[in-house]
Motif scaffolding. Structure first.
Motif, PDB file in Angstrom:
ATOM      1  N   THR A   1      11.921  -0.753   1.835  1.00 53.23           N
ATOM      2  CA  THR A   1      11.648  -2.016   1.131  1.00 53.23           C
ATOM      3  C   THR A   1      12.823  -2.975   1.238  1.00 53.23           C
ATOM      4  OG1 THR A   1      12.288  -0.851  -0.864  1.00 53.23           O
ATOM      5  CG2 THR A   1       9.956  -1.297  -0.609  1.00 53.23           C
ATOM      6  N   SER A   2      14.030  -2.432   1.445  1.00 52.90           N
ATOM      7  CA  SER A   2      15.171  -3.329   1.609  1.00 52.90           C
ATOM      8  C   SER A   2      15.079  -4.085   2.919  1.00 52.90           C
ATOM      9  CB  SER A   2      16.480  -2.538   1.572  1.00 52.90           C
ATOM     10  OG  SER A   2      16.611  -1.889   0.342  1.00 52.90           O
ATOM     11  N   LYS A   3      14.520  -3.428   3.925  1.00 52.08           N
ATOM     12  CA  LYS A   3      14.420  -4.106   5.220  1.00 52.08           C
ATOM     13  C   LYS A   3      13.181  -5.011   5.275  1.00 52.08           C
ATOM     14  CE  LYS A   3      14.872  -3.946  10.057  1.00 52.08           C
ATOM     15  NZ  LYS A   3      15.769  -3.441  11.094  1.00 52.08           N
ATOM     16  N   TRP A   4      12.029  -4.465   4.847  1.00 53.76           N
ATOM     17  CA  TRP A   4      10.798  -5.258   4.912  1.00 53.76           C
ATOM     18  C   TRP A   4      10.341  -5.547   3.498  1.00 53.76           C
ATOM     19  CZ3 TRP A   4      11.444  -0.864   8.113  1.00 53.76           C
ATOM     20  CH2 TRP A   4      11.651  -1.157   9.458  1.00 53.76           C
ATOM     21  N   ARG A   5      10.827  -6.655   2.946  1.00 50.71           N
ATOM     22  CA  ARG A   5      10.614  -6.928   1.522  1.00 50.71           C
ATOM     23  C   ARG A   5       9.171  -7.282   1.187  1.00 50.71           C
ATOM     24  NH1 ARG A   5      16.677  -9.064   0.295  1.00 50.71           N
ATOM     25  NH2 ARG A   5      17.384  -7.383   1.611  1.00 50.71           N
ATOM     26  N   ASP A   6       8.425  -7.780   2.169  1.00 47.44           N
ATOM     27  CA  ASP A   6       7.063  -8.229   1.861  1.00 47.44           C
ATOM     28  C   ASP A   6       6.023  -7.153   2.133  1.00 47.44           C
ATOM     29  OD1 ASP A   6       7.865  -8.413   4.431  1.00 47.44           O
ATOM     30  OD2 ASP A   6       6.711 -10.217   4.924  1.00 47.44           O
ATOM     31  N   TRP A   7       6.450  -5.959   2.510  1.00 45.26           N
ATOM     32  CA  TRP A   7       5.479  -4.895   2.757  1.00 45.26           C
ATOM     33  C   TRP A   7       4.876  -4.407   1.453  1.00 45.26           C
ATOM     34  CZ3 TRP A   7       7.146  -0.857   6.988  1.00 45.26           C
ATOM     35  CH2 TRP A   7       7.190  -1.519   8.230  1.00 45.26           C
ATOM     36  N   ASP A   8       3.579  -4.060   1.512  1.00 45.44           N
ATOM     37  CA  ASP A   8       2.975  -3.505   0.300  1.00 45.44           C
ATOM     38  C   ASP A   8       3.307  -2.018   0.197  1.00 45.44           C
ATOM     39  OD1 ASP A   8       0.992  -1.938   1.688  1.00 45.44           O
ATOM     40  OD2 ASP A   8      -0.054  -3.838   2.078  1.00 45.44           O
ATOM     41  N   ARG A   9       2.982  -1.488  -0.966  1.00 49.57           N
ATOM     42  CA  ARG A   9       3.367  -0.126  -1.318  1.00 49.57           C
ATOM     43  C   ARG A   9       2.876   0.921  -0.301  1.00 49.57           C
ATOM     44  NH1 ARG A   9       4.300   2.047  -7.065  1.00 49.57           N
ATOM     45  NH2 ARG A   9       4.681  -0.127  -7.534  1.00 49.57           N
ATOM     46  N   ALA A  10       1.624   0.773   0.093  1.00 44.95           N
ATOM     47  CA  ALA A  10       1.029   1.761   0.998  1.00 44.95           C
ATOM     48  C   ALA A  10       1.721   1.748   2.352  1.00 44.95           C
ATOM     49  CB  ALA A  10      -0.464   1.466   1.162  1.00 44.95           C
ATOM     50  N   LYS A  11       2.051   0.552   2.820  1.00 41.06           N
ATOM     51  CA  LYS A  11       2.685   0.432   4.128  1.00 41.06           C
ATOM     52  C   LYS A  11       4.088   1.041   4.094  1.00 41.06           C
ATOM     53  CE  LYS A  11       2.957  -2.976   7.799  1.00 41.06           C
ATOM     54  NZ  LYS A  11       2.955  -4.394   8.143  1.00 41.06           N
ATOM     55  N   VAL A  12       4.813   0.754   2.996  1.00 44.73           N
ATOM     56  CA  VAL A  12       6.154   1.300   2.823  1.00 44.73           C
ATOM     57  C   VAL A  12       6.088   2.823   2.805  1.00 44.73           C
ATOM     58  CG1 VAL A  12       8.033   1.570   1.159  1.00 44.73           C
ATOM     59  CG2 VAL A  12       7.110  -0.700   1.640  1.00 44.73           C
TER      60      VAL A  12
END
Lengths: 304, 279
Positions: free
Chosen positions: A106-117
């Motif tokens: 999440t630090s790298k891809w801040r706009d990713w949703d929970r499932a993707k992370v």
């Protein structure tokens, strides 16, 4: 040796204020470069500034002088392009295995949703062989498993460079061996550029393409670059059967035992910008001085 | 082994308790010496003089009275005769309010002090001077400025619970492991997110320990504060019963103050365990 310089450490120095006024230099005018996809290991005694070099490369520390160029850009502070695997694993104890890796994602891809992370983090947990332990907290894991999480966390942000500060030194020999295998496999599969600090000569010979030998500090210098003569498909178990193994090992051990102390006196004209490259053959190691083409190249790199 | 240790400890505890009750009972059984007196005179005297009963209530008196209180904890017969539940409720409400205000002030300020060496150094002399002041010393000033005895009591609770929380928060924040900070730095985590995702969870056990110390102190201070401001609360109840010379009620109040204090401490201890993770 490829002419491309993916990482280029240029004339860095680190000085600390001395106890009786003045400054003590851990190292001065240090030059070091690595190509993309290479695995570099730094070996030297404690206090030679290895960790400082790594911290400067990570952006956690600043050089007193000089610059570090990565992929054509001078680095400034820390970056998600340069992941660090810490000696003490440095996992957040209040987060689970998945939570620790997901924190990096999440630090790298801040706009990713929970499932993707979660899916992304899971991939890297699987990669380091921790499937099934996602919901354990670090306190429930063994030392080796903790360091696997550290590796998964570092890899999950798909960094350009992986920096490792004696990542396996706190582990027992058996676990260390398996983790070395994992790291080597992952680095070969993904073409990861890696920079590692170690005390373990065999670890360096197994993992590294290039081994950087540093003399004792204060006033440490990069004395030699040993090119690993062993084939790419070397295995950890039959490493010692390779005809070049003892030559390269003896060379490094000799350096650590005696030459690291006396290097400055023995080689008065040592040029830190043209560090001799040691290519090891079946017979005696031969020292090859590289052509003096470094200056123009580094200027180009900066311009780019 | 562990279970048997616990069992043995429980047996010793019960034995000690029974011994205490026994000694108390024997010591307050009665004086025995009764002077002969006319019935008219006897009516003016207490039971101590007429029947030889001890002036100190025994465990049975206290037990009976306690049962009476527990049956009707919330009765209200006017300003000087309220149930113990109501009195304790007032005290807990005052402590809760003052303590809550202290949390709101101390934790953010402690964060600031812990994260900024400049603020730490700048505020240090003030904290060092204000911290050792007895909270009750503020009472006259509070009464004079706030002009309300109830609010003054809450202010006193605030001022006494703020220091341990402030200092523990500052210490906990400043002592977060460098590696965890470095993890956040290498992941380019911003200051705000770092404060909430790394520093707060890492410092939480220390902060909660400060909060636990604070609630203990607040509960100590509320009794004294209510004795001064009067009106309601368990502290006022103790003083009122002292004026009534009802030692039985004073003993019951002491017991209940102890029980409530223990419960408050246990609640905070549980919260502390919830945020503490072994490495």
């Amino acid at each position: 040796m490829t002419p491309e310089k993916f990482i280029s450490i240029e004339a860095i120095a680190k000085r600390y204020p001395g106890a009786s006024g003045g400054e003590i230099a851990v190292f001065e005018n240090l030059w070091l470069s690595m190509a993309r996809g290479e695995f570099g290991c730094v070996i030297g005694h404690s206090g030679c500034g290895k960790t400082t070099v790594l911290n400067i490369l990570a952006g956690l520390d600043e050089p007193s002088d000089g610059a570090v160029i990565v992929d054509g850009q001078a680095i400034e502070g820390t970056s998600l392009d340069r992941a660090v695997i810490f000696q003490s694993h440095a996992l957040l104890p209040w987060r689970t295995v998945l939570g620790n890796v997901a924190y990096a994602v999440t630090s790298k891809w801040r706009d990713w949703d929970r499932a993707k992370v979660k899916a992304h983090a899971q991939t890297f947990i699987d990669l380091v062989g921790l499937t099934g332990s996602e919901h354990k907290r670090p306190s429930e894991l063994s030392g080796g498993m903790k360091q696997r999480v550290g590796i998964a966390r570092a890899l999950s942000i798909t960094p350009k460079i992986m920096l490792m500060d004696e990542p396996f030194s706190a582990l027992d020999a058996l676990t260390r061996g398996t983790l070395q295998d994992e790291v080597r496999r992952i680095c070969l599969e993904t073409g990861q550029t890696a920079f590692m600090i170690t005390h373990d000569v065999d670890e360096a010979i197994y993992l590294a393409d290039k081994i950087f030998l540093m003399t004792n500090g204060p006033g440490a210098v990069l004395a030699e670059i040993v090119e690993n003569p062993l084939p790419k498909d070397r295995g950890r178990t039959d490493l010692h059967r390779h005809p070049y193994y003892y030559a390269v090992r003896n060379h490094i051990v000799d350096f650590l035992v005696s030459r690291s102390k006396t290097f400055a006196a023995d080689v008065p004209g040592h040029d830190p910008r043209n560090v001799p490259v040691v290519k090891i053959g079946v017979s005696e190691p031969t020292i090859v001085t590289p052509p003096r083409a470094v200056e123009t190249q580094s200027a180009q790199t900066i311009a780019r | 082994m562990n279970a048997s240790l616990r069992l043995r400890a429980a047996i010793v505890s019960i034995a000690l308790f029974l011994a205490f009750i026994g000694i108390w009972h024997i010591a307050t059984r009665g004086t025995g010496a009764v002077a002969t007196m006319t019935p008219e005179y006897a009516k003016l005297m207490g039971l101590t003089a007429t029947a030889g009963k001890s002036a100190m209530p025994g465990p049975l008196d206290v037990g009976a009275k306690l049962w009476e209180h527990l049956k009707r904890p919330f009765y209200d017969n006017g300003p000087n005769d309220k149930g113990l539940g109501i009195q304790l409720g007032y005290s807990i409400a005052r402590v809760g309010l003052g303590y809550f205000l202290a949390v709101i002030v101390a934790i953010p300020l402690g964060f600031l002090i812990g994260m900024s060496p400049l603020i730490n150094k700048a505020l240090d002399p003030f904290i060092q001077i204000l911290k050792p002041i007895s909270p009750l010393a503020w009472m006259p000033l509070a009464l004079y400025t706030i002009k309300d005895s109830g609010l003054s009591a809450i202010f006193v609770i605030f001022i006494c619970s703020v220091w341990p929380m402030l200092l523990n928060t500052a210490f906990g924040v400043a002592a977060v492991r460098k590696e965890w900070i470095n993890v956040a730095r290498t992941l380019e985590v911003g200051t705000i997110r770092r404060a909430f995702t790394v520093i707060l969870p890492a410092a939480a056990p220390t902060i909660l320990t400060g909060m636990r110390i604070s609630i203990g102190i607040a509960w100590l201070v509320i009794v004294a504060a209510e004795m001064l401001v009067g009106g309601t609360g368990i502290g006022y109840f103790v003083w009122n019963e002292w004026n009534n010379l009802s030692i039985t009620n004073v003993i019951i109040a002491i017991l209940l103050i102890g029980v409530v204090g223990m419960l408050l401490d246990q609640v905070l201890a549980r919260f502390t365990r919830m945020v503490t993770f072994p490495e």
